[in-house]
Design a protein around this motif. Sequence first.
Motif, mmCIF file in Angstrom:
data_model
loop_
_atom_site.group_PDB
_atom_site.id
_atom_site.type_symbol
_atom_site.label_atom_id
_atom_site.label_comp_id
_atom_site.label_asym_id
_atom_site.label_seq_id
_atom_site.Cartn_x
_atom_site.Cartn_y
_atom_site.Cartn_z
ATOM 1 N N TYR A 35 0.795 -1.236 0.000
ATOM 2 C CA TYR A 35 0.000 0.000 0.000
ATOM 3 C C TYR A 35 0.828 1.288 0.000
ATOM 4 O O TYR A 35 0.312 2.354 -0.340
ATOM 5 C CB TYR A 35 -0.938 0.024 1.216
ATOM 6 N N GLY A 36 2.093 1.198 0.394
ATOM 7 C CA GLY A 36 2.912 2.411 0.469
ATOM 8 C C GLY A 36 2.556 3.257 1.675
ATOM 9 O O GLY A 36 2.023 2.758 2.668
ATOM 10 N N PHE A 37 2.825 4.559 1.581
ATOM 11 C CA PHE A 37 2.572 5.454 2.705
ATOM 12 C C PHE A 37 1.243 6.180 2.550
ATOM 13 O O PHE A 37 0.727 6.344 1.438
ATOM 14 C CB PHE A 37 3.710 6.476 2.833
ATOM 15 N N ASN A 38 0.719 6.609 3.673
ATOM 16 C CA ASN A 38 -0.558 7.311 3.709
ATOM 17 C C ASN A 38 -0.334 8.800 3.440
ATOM 18 O O ASN A 38 -0.295 9.627 4.354
ATOM 19 C CB ASN A 38 -1.212 7.111 5.083
ATOM 20 N N GLU A 39 -0.176 9.143 2.182
ATOM 21 C CA GLU A 39 0.043 10.537 1.800
ATOM 22 C C GLU A 39 -0.469 10.763 0.380
ATOM 23 O O GLU A 39 -0.534 9.832 -0.426
ATOM 24 C CB GLU A 39 1.526 10.907 1.907
ATOM 25 N N LEU A 40 -0.836 11.996 0.106
ATOM 26 C CA LEU A 40 -1.342 12.351 -1.220
ATOM 27 C C LEU A 40 -0.175 12.594 -2.159
ATOM 28 O O LEU A 40 0.755 13.326 -1.826
ATOM 29 C CB LEU A 40 -2.229 13.595 -1.140
ATOM 30 N N GLU A 41 -0.230 11.959 -3.305
ATOM 31 C CA GLU A 41 0.842 12.133 -4.294
ATOM 32 C C GLU A 41 0.684 13.476 -4.989
ATOM 33 O O GLU A 41 -0.424 13.946 -5.230
ATOM 34 C CB GLU A 41 0.786 11.007 -5.327
ATOM 35 N N GLU A 42 1.800 14.072 -5.307
ATOM 36 C CA GLU A 42 1.795 15.356 -6.000
ATOM 37 C C GLU A 42 2.453 15.217 -7.365
ATOM 38 O O GLU A 42 3.410 14.464 -7.521
ATOM 39 C CB GLU A 42 2.566 16.417 -5.203
ATOM 40 N N ALA A 43 1.910 15.937 -8.317
ATOM 41 C CA ALA A 43 2.569 15.982 -9.629
ATOM 42 C C ALA A 43 3.905 16.711 -9.467
ATOM 43 O O ALA A 43 4.070 17.540 -8.575
ATOM 44 C CB ALA A 43 1.684 16.725 -10.635
ATOM 45 N N ALA A 44 4.856 16.360 -10.307
ATOM 46 C CA ALA A 44 6.182 16.989 -10.219
ATOM 47 C C ALA A 44 6.051 18.503 -10.366
ATOM 48 O O ALA A 44 5.465 18.994 -11.328
ATOM 49 C CB ALA A 44 7.078 16.436 -11.314
ATOM 50 N N ARG A 45 6.532 19.215 -9.369
ATOM 51 C CA ARG A 45 6.447 20.674 -9.399
ATOM 52 C C ARG A 45 7.537 21.272 -10.275
ATOM 53 O O ARG A 45 8.654 20.754 -10.332
ATOM 54 C CB ARG A 45 6.578 21.221 -7.976
ATOM 55 N N LYS A 46 7.184 22.352 -10.961
ATOM 56 C CA LYS A 46 8.157 23.011 -11.830
ATOM 57 C C LYS A 46 9.146 23.809 -10.984
ATOM 58 O O LYS A 46 8.764 24.418 -9.990
ATOM 59 C CB LYS A 46 7.433 23.941 -12.796
ATOM 60 N N SER A 47 10.389 23.784 -11.409
ATOM 61 C CA SER A 47 11.412 24.562 -10.710
ATOM 62 C C SER A 47 11.197 26.043 -11.014
ATOM 63 O O SER A 47 10.563 26.396 -12.024
ATOM 64 C CB SER A 47 12.804 24.136 -11.170
ATOM 65 N N PRO A 48 11.723 26.931 -10.152
ATOM 66 C CA PRO A 48 11.593 28.373 -10.417
ATOM 67 C C PRO A 48 12.122 28.769 -11.795
ATOM 68 O O PRO A 48 11.554 29.654 -12.448
ATOM 69 C CB PRO A 48 12.422 29.009 -9.294
ATOM 70 N N PHE A 49 13.197 28.089 -12.247
ATOM 71 C CA PHE A 49 13.757 28.409 -13.572
ATOM 72 C C PHE A 49 12.774 28.031 -14.685
ATOM 73 O O PHE A 49 12.611 28.780 -15.663
ATOM 74 C CB PHE A 49 15.085 27.674 -13.765
ATOM 75 N N GLN A 50 12.104 26.860 -14.528
ATOM 76 C CA GLN A 50 11.103 26.457 -15.527
ATOM 77 C C GLN A 50 9.947 27.446 -15.560
ATOM 78 O O GLN A 50 9.444 27.795 -16.640
ATOM 79 C CB GLN A 50 10.586 25.058 -15.202
ATOM 80 N N VAL A 51 9.505 27.875 -14.373
ATOM 81 C CA VAL A 51 8.417 28.856 -14.296
ATOM 82 C C VAL A 51 8.843 30.156 -14.972
ATOM 83 O O VAL A 51 8.061 30.782 -15.702
ATOM 84 C CB VAL A 51 8.030 29.120 -12.819
ATOM 85 N N PHE A 52 10.104 30.559 -14.745
ATOM 86 C CA PHE A 52 10.640 31.787 -15.349
ATOM 87 C C PHE A 52 10.615 31.684 -16.876
ATOM 88 O O PHE A 52 10.193 32.629 -17.562
ATOM 89 C CB PHE A 52 12.063 32.015 -14.845
ATOM 90 N N LEU A 53 11.058 30.530 -17.421
ATOM 91 C CA LEU A 53 11.075 30.348 -18.874
ATOM 92 C C LEU A 53 9.668 30.356 -19.469
ATOM 93 O O LEU A 53 9.461 30.826 -20.595
ATOM 94 C CB LEU A 53 11.785 29.038 -19.233
ATOM 95 N N GLU A 54 8.681 29.851 -18.711
ATOM 96 C CA GLU A 54 7.305 29.793 -19.211
ATOM 97 C C GLU A 54 6.702 31.185 -19.403
ATOM 98 O O GLU A 54 5.704 31.327 -20.118
ATOM 99 C CB GLU A 54 6.434 28.970 -18.263
ATOM 100 N N GLN A 55 7.267 32.168 -18.715
ATOM 101 C CA GLN A 55 6.744 33.529 -18.863
ATOM 102 C C GLN A 55 6.987 34.080 -20.272
ATOM 103 O O GLN A 55 6.364 35.072 -20.664
ATOM 104 C CB GLN A 55 7.402 34.464 -17.834
ATOM 105 N N PHE A 56 7.898 33.428 -21.052
ATOM 106 C CA PHE A 56 8.239 33.908 -22.393
ATOM 107 C C PHE A 56 7.386 33.245 -23.480
ATOM 108 O O PHE A 56 7.613 33.449 -24.667
ATOM 109 C CB PHE A 56 9.717 33.657 -22.686
#
Length: 455
Positions: A35-56
Amino acid sequence: MRGYYEKTPEESLEMLGVTSNGLNDEEITKRREEYGFNELEEAARKSPFQVFLEQFKDFLVIILLVAAIISAFLGKLESTIVIMVVVIINAILGTIQHIKAEQSLKGLKALSSPVAKVFRNGQKLEIPSRELLVGDILYLDAGDYVSADGRILESFSLQVNESSLTGESESVLKFIDVINKDDVSIGDRKNMVFSGSFVTYGRGVVLVTSIGMNTEIGKIANLLESAKEKKTPLQVGLDNFGKKLAFVILIISAIIFGLDIFRGRNIIDSFMFAVSLAVAAIPEALSSIVTIVLALGTQKMAKKNAIVRKLHAVESLGSISVICSDKTGTLTQNKMTVQKVFVDGKILDHDSLDHDKTLEKNLVLMALLCNDAVTVENKEIGDPTEVALVNLGEIYELDELIIRDQYPRLGEVPFDSDRKLMSTIHQFNDKYIMLTKGALDVLLSRTVKVETSEG
């Protein structure tokens, strides 16, 4: 397959292969792998640099970048520098807003319970909630957050607030009886508890049936992660404006270029003039102005506890004139407060009682004594109605714990759904008095006298 709410506690234990002693070390290891651990899985978060590039990625920003490159080829370094500074400032503002929103969202996760009380290897233990397993026997008391979905094995006046799932602000009284119906909604599965809910009254013992992403709240989290993003009206409008502007600029530049050639001007000079005109026609500051205005909007909303993750969403919210919802609990604080008090034949505001008058003082004292709720370090534990009565006492600087020490509870009849009353016995000046609170219709049917200042 029948749901756990359709099975008896004994059938549920047998189905999960659990005894009254709880899980042993061997089963814990085996189930952890399964069963693994009792926690909600999260999608891979974008790094600040990726977020910065997306602004373009914005079409208008792309036009500005093209203009900057052309300006550099034309030897106009001042224009290139100005355009690049504007674009970079715009990208930095967008990135900062995204990171601040992510940090605020992480803070919301602090609502989950950090520890859980379980019965393992024949003894009661306290473990981190993420280590809960399917088959664990979980103990719940008033004030506890429910860390996983489970079938109730024992209920002692157990009441749970499930507003995070159902939107209903009132606590649900839980029982252990089988529900013999198909496709019962979450709100009607009163022999089960769900992750993310909160115990307001009583206590209970629960068999954990689902953890992590398999819980009801985990299914909601999965839907949120899989939801596709759409462009806001502002983004669509800016993209359309950028495309039309680029088209118009190209047409005008081509016409100017053609007229210059027709007038006998050098081809290279004509081209350079047309390109310069195109660069000059592009509104370099538009993107930054839009970003700054939206950033100011998010700051105003943040002050009102509204977290905006995407800058452009502010404009969409500003365009909304009507919000339709089928639940009120999710749109309020989910908190009850005393507004009016009926005493001595009069209706008074909750904050206008005279503590020097015996009747009014006794009313507040009784509200605190015939009550199981407490407030500890700004944390309110108990039934919402009882918490409201405790908060009434705080207005008059009365601490419920001190009052209960002065007039200890000598006996009680707990609240139940049939009687609709709660009664406690206390000693006042060598007299034993029973205090009762409950449903007004039931109280009035048993009332023979109402005390007033006249007797």
